[in-house]
Design an enzyme around this catalytic site. Structure first.
Site, PDB file in Angstrom:
ATOM      1  N   GLU A   2     -10.553  13.986  58.067  1.00 61.09           N
ATOM      2  CA  GLU A   2     -10.852  12.815  57.235  1.00 61.09           C
ATOM      3  C   GLU A   2     -12.279  12.312  57.485  1.00 61.09           C
ATOM      4  O   GLU A   2     -12.975  11.904  56.555  1.00 61.09           O
ATOM      5  CB  GLU A   2      -9.809  11.716  57.505  1.00 61.09           C
ATOM      6  CG  GLU A   2      -8.421  12.110  56.986  1.00 61.09           C
ATOM      7  CD  GLU A   2      -7.294  11.201  57.467  1.00 61.09           C
ATOM      8  OE1 GLU A   2      -7.553  10.228  58.210  1.00 61.09           O
ATOM      9  OE2 GLU A   2      -6.135  11.473  57.099  1.00 61.09           O
TER      10      GLU A   2
ATOM     11  N   THR B 117       4.526   2.587  57.951  1.00 63.72           N
ATOM     12  CA  THR B 117       4.086   2.850  56.572  1.00 63.72           C
ATOM     13  C   THR B 117       4.626   1.787  55.624  1.00 63.72           C
ATOM     14  O   THR B 117       3.896   1.259  54.785  1.00 63.72           O
ATOM     15  CB  THR B 117       4.552   4.255  56.131  1.00 63.72           C
ATOM     16  OG1 THR B 117       3.972   5.221  57.013  1.00 63.72           O
ATOM     17  CG2 THR B 117       4.133   4.551  54.699  1.00 63.72           C
TER      18      THR B 117
ATOM     19  N   ARG C 129      -2.755   3.685  64.860  1.00 64.69           N
ATOM     20  CA  ARG C 129      -1.481   3.662  64.117  1.00 64.69           C
ATOM     21  C   ARG C 129      -0.605   2.502  64.589  1.00 64.69           C
ATOM     22  O   ARG C 129       0.052   1.841  63.775  1.00 64.69           O
ATOM     23  CB  ARG C 129      -0.720   4.977  64.303  1.00 64.69           C
ATOM     24  CG  ARG C 129      -1.381   6.188  63.688  1.00 64.69           C
ATOM     25  CD  ARG C 129      -1.282   6.243  62.189  1.00 64.69           C
ATOM     26  NE  ARG C 129       0.057   6.469  61.695  1.00 64.69           N
ATOM     27  CZ  ARG C 129       0.354   6.755  60.426  1.00 64.69           C
ATOM     28  NH1 ARG C 129      -0.625   6.866  59.519  1.00 64.69           N
ATOM     29  NH2 ARG C 129       1.586   6.931  60.044  1.00 64.69           N
TER      30      ARG C 129
ATOM     31  N   LYS D 256      -7.890  -0.392  52.206  1.00 66.74           N
ATOM     32  CA  LYS D 256      -7.592   0.051  50.837  1.00 66.74           C
ATOM     33  C   LYS D 256      -8.060  -1.013  49.831  1.00 66.74           C
ATOM     34  O   LYS D 256      -8.414  -2.137  50.223  1.00 66.74           O
ATOM     35  CB  LYS D 256      -6.087   0.316  50.728  1.00 66.74           C
ATOM     36  CG  LYS D 256      -5.616   1.442  51.662  1.00 66.74           C
ATOM     37  CD  LYS D 256      -4.121   1.727  51.521  1.00 66.74           C
ATOM     38  CE  LYS D 256      -3.684   2.865  52.434  1.00 66.74           C
ATOM     39  NZ  LYS D 256      -2.256   3.226  52.228  1.00 66.74           N
TER      40      LYS D 256
ATOM     41  N   ASN E 127      -0.122  -1.375  51.033  1.00 64.68           N
ATOM     42  CA  ASN E 127      -0.063  -1.648  52.480  1.00 64.68           C
ATOM     43  C   ASN E 127      -1.427  -1.796  53.153  1.00 64.68           C
ATOM     44  O   ASN E 127      -1.560  -1.671  54.359  1.00 64.68           O
ATOM     45  CB  ASN E 127       0.850  -0.641  53.187  1.00 64.68           C
ATOM     46  CG  ASN E 127       0.361   0.785  53.080  1.00 64.68           C
ATOM     47  OD1 ASN E 127      -0.728   1.034  52.570  1.00 64.68           O
ATOM     48  ND2 ASN E 127       1.148   1.722  53.571  1.00 64.68           N
TER      49      ASN E 127
ATOM     50  N   HIS F 210      -5.368   2.240  55.822  1.00 69.13           N
ATOM     51  CA  HIS F 210      -5.030   3.613  56.215  1.00 69.13           C
ATOM     52  C   HIS F 210      -5.476   3.873  57.648  1.00 69.13           C
ATOM     53  O   HIS F 210      -6.500   3.348  58.087  1.00 69.13           O
ATOM     54  CB  HIS F 210      -5.729   4.613  55.292  1.00 69.13           C
ATOM     55  CG  HIS F 210      -5.740   6.014  55.823  1.00 69.13           C
ATOM     56  ND1 HIS F 210      -4.687   6.882  55.653  1.00 69.13           N
ATOM     57  CD2 HIS F 210      -6.657   6.691  56.571  1.00 69.13           C
ATOM     58  CE1 HIS F 210      -4.964   8.035  56.256  1.00 69.13           C
ATOM     59  NE2 HIS F 210      -6.151   7.942  56.825  1.00 69.13           N
TER      60      HIS F 210
ATOM     61  N   ARG G  90      -0.330  -4.355  58.933  1.00 64.70           N
ATOM     62  CA  ARG G  90       0.581  -4.378  57.783  1.00 64.70           C
ATOM     63  C   ARG G  90       1.654  -5.447  57.950  1.00 64.70           C
ATOM     64  O   ARG G  90       2.073  -6.075  56.972  1.00 64.70           O
ATOM     65  CB  ARG G  90       1.206  -2.998  57.589  1.00 64.70           C
ATOM     66  CG  ARG G  90       0.203  -1.971  57.063  1.00 64.70           C
ATOM     67  CD  ARG G  90       0.749  -0.560  57.202  1.00 64.70           C
ATOM     68  NE  ARG G  90      -0.128   0.455  56.607  1.00 64.70           N
ATOM     69  CZ  ARG G  90       0.038   1.761  56.798  1.00 64.70           C
ATOM     70  NH1 ARG G  90       1.018   2.203  57.572  1.00 64.70           N
ATOM     71  NH2 ARG G  90      -0.789   2.623  56.234  1.00 64.70           N
TER      72      ARG G  90
ATOM     73  N   PHE H 202       5.512   9.440  44.287  1.00 67.13           N
ATOM     74  CA  PHE H 202       4.595   8.282  44.261  1.00 67.13           C
ATOM     75  C   PHE H 202       3.125   8.703  44.246  1.00 67.13           C
ATOM     76  O   PHE H 202       2.240   7.850  44.188  1.00 67.13           O
ATOM     77  CB  PHE H 202       4.851   7.365  45.467  1.00 67.13           C
ATOM     78  CG  PHE H 202       4.729   8.041  46.818  1.00 67.13           C
ATOM     79  CD1 PHE H 202       3.492   8.217  47.421  1.00 67.13           C
ATOM     80  CD2 PHE H 202       5.862   8.486  47.491  1.00 67.13           C
ATOM     81  CE1 PHE H 202       3.372   8.843  48.652  1.00 67.13           C
ATOM     82  CE2 PHE H 202       5.750   9.116  48.733  1.00 67.13           C
ATOM     83  CZ  PHE H 202       4.505   9.288  49.308  1.00 67.13           C
TER      84      PHE H 202
ATOM     85  N   TYR I 146      -5.472  12.750  50.347  1.00 69.19           N
ATOM     86  CA  TYR I 146      -4.002  12.704  50.418  1.00 69.19           C
ATOM     87  C   TYR I 146      -3.364  14.038  50.024  1.00 69.19           C
ATOM     88  O   TYR I 146      -2.215  14.050  49.563  1.00 69.19           O
ATOM     89  CB  TYR I 146      -3.480  11.578  49.522  1.00 69.19           C
ATOM     90  CG  TYR I 146      -3.572  10.192  50.143  1.00 69.19           C
ATOM     91  CD1 TYR I 146      -2.988   9.909  51.384  1.00 69.19           C
ATOM     92  CD2 TYR I 146      -4.206   9.143  49.488  1.00 69.19           C
ATOM     93  CE1 TYR I 146      -3.056   8.641  51.953  1.00 69.19           C
ATOM     94  CE2 TYR I 146      -4.275   7.865  50.048  1.00 69.19           C
ATOM     95  CZ  TYR I 146      -3.690   7.619  51.282  1.00 69.19           C
ATOM     96  OH  TYR I 146      -3.747   6.359  51.839  1.00 69.19           O
TER      97      TYR I 146
HETATM   98  P1  DAT Z   1       0.734   6.285  56.198  1.00 69.28           P
HETATM   99  O1  DAT Z   1      -0.259   5.590  55.309  1.00 69.28           O
HETATM  100  O2  DAT Z   1       1.505   5.294  57.035  1.00 69.28           O
HETATM  101  O3  DAT Z   1       0.124   7.397  56.999  1.00 69.28           O
HETATM  102  P2  DAT Z   1       1.813   8.365  54.470  1.00 69.28           P
HETATM  103  O4  DAT Z   1       0.649   9.188  54.906  1.00 69.28           O
HETATM  104  O5  DAT Z   1       3.168   8.972  54.584  1.00 69.28           O
HETATM  105  O6  DAT Z   1       1.838   6.955  55.235  1.00 69.28           O
HETATM  106  O7  DAT Z   1       1.615   7.934  52.948  1.00 69.28           O
HETATM  107  C1  DAT Z   1       0.338   7.561  52.492  1.00 69.28           C
HETATM  108  C2  DAT Z   1       0.464   6.337  51.630  1.00 69.28           C
HETATM  109  O8  DAT Z   1       1.268   6.632  50.494  1.00 69.28           O
HETATM  110  C3  DAT Z   1       1.166   5.149  52.301  1.00 69.28           C
HETATM  111  O9  DAT Z   1       0.281   4.390  53.092  1.00 69.28           O
HETATM  112  C4  DAT Z   1       1.656   4.392  51.125  1.00 69.28           C
HETATM  113  C5  DAT Z   1       2.020   5.486  50.129  1.00 69.28           C
HETATM  114  N1  DAT Z   1       3.457   5.791  50.228  1.00 69.28           N
HETATM  115  C6  DAT Z   1       4.077   6.485  51.212  1.00 69.28           C
HETATM  116  N2  DAT Z   1       5.395   6.557  50.992  1.00 69.28           N
HETATM  117  C7  DAT Z   1       5.613   5.904  49.832  1.00 69.28           C
HETATM  118  C8  DAT Z   1       6.765   5.615  49.049  1.00 69.28           C
HETATM  119  N3  DAT Z   1       7.977   6.032  49.429  1.00 69.28           N
HETATM  120  N4  DAT Z   1       6.590   4.890  47.917  1.00 69.28           N
HETATM  121  C9  DAT Z   1       5.373   4.469  47.536  1.00 69.28           C
HETATM  122  N5  DAT Z   1       4.247   4.709  48.213  1.00 69.28           N
HETATM  123  C10 DAT Z   1       4.358   5.418  49.349  1.00 69.28           C
HETATM  124 MG    MG Z   2      -0.754   9.172  56.396  1.00 69.01          MG
END
Ligand code: DAT
Ligand code: MG
Length: 150
Positions: free
Chosen positions: A128, A93, A87, A11, A114, A117, A104, A59, A51
């Site tokens: 993707e 996350t 993962r 990222k 974080n 991805h 992370r 968020f 996304y």
């Molecule tokens: P991951 O990246 O572990 O697959 P995700 O797909 O649920 O997680 O979410 C995508 C991204 O969105 C994640 O890397 C960071 C952001 N994110 C997720 N939950 C969040 C939250 N509660 N507050 C802020 N950012 C968040």
């Molecule tokens: Mg995800």
């Protein structure tokens, strides 16, 4: 499968902080094959597509703004159980819940920063990969494979 593919993306914070090389190195050393690689400053529209499942989350606007704030490094890595192992290498996350030794868990503190991805299912990985590499990936054989797989 030994030919499973995952989409891994450093990222904008990971690029700015100079962690690209370390992340590539971890996947290389683990035994995965680098199958595609690009540095790209993505548009908000492209990132909203990436996304799409999170549209409506509180968020979401902040996530798109952060992801569009600078270039990202998109990669495809191929190998045994690439999605699940990718993962595991990423950690949780929320970096606060990520074990030390994970990407992370070694480099991040905040869920909204974080640094990396990774696809969460084989189906999403293929989606993707199509989205980020519409031109296709690179086909080649890695001579190391006989030392990594039985
Ligand atoms: P991951 O990246 O572990 O697959 P995700 O797909 O649920 O997680 O979410 C995508 C991204 O969105 C994640 O890397 C960071 C952001 N994110 C997720 N939950 C969040 C939250 N509660 N507050 C802020 N950012 C968040
Ligand atoms: Mg995800």
């Amino acid at each position: 499968s030994v030919q499973e593919r995952t989409y891994i993306m450093v990222k904008p914070d990971g690029v700015q902080r100079g962690i690209v090389g370390d992340i590539i190195s971890r996947f290389e050393k683990r035994g995965f094959k680098l199958t595609a690689l690009k540095l790209v400053h993505a548009t908000p529209e492209h990132l909203e597509n990436h996304y799409a499942d999170l549209k409506g989350k509180p968020f979401f606007p902040g996530l798109i703004k952060y992801m569009a704030s600078g270039p990202v490094v998109g990669m495809v890595w191929t190998g045994l159980d690439a999605v699940k192992t990718g993962r595991a290498m990423l950690g949780a996350t929320n970096p606060l819940a990520s074990a030390p030794g994970t990407i992370r868990g070694d480099y991040a503190l905040a869920v909204g920063r974080n640094i990396c991805h990774g696809s969460d299912s084989v189906e999403n990985a293929e989606k993707e990969i199509k989205l980020w590499f519409p031109e296709g990936v690179v086909q080649y054989t890695n001579d190391n494979e006989k030392w990594i797989f039985e």
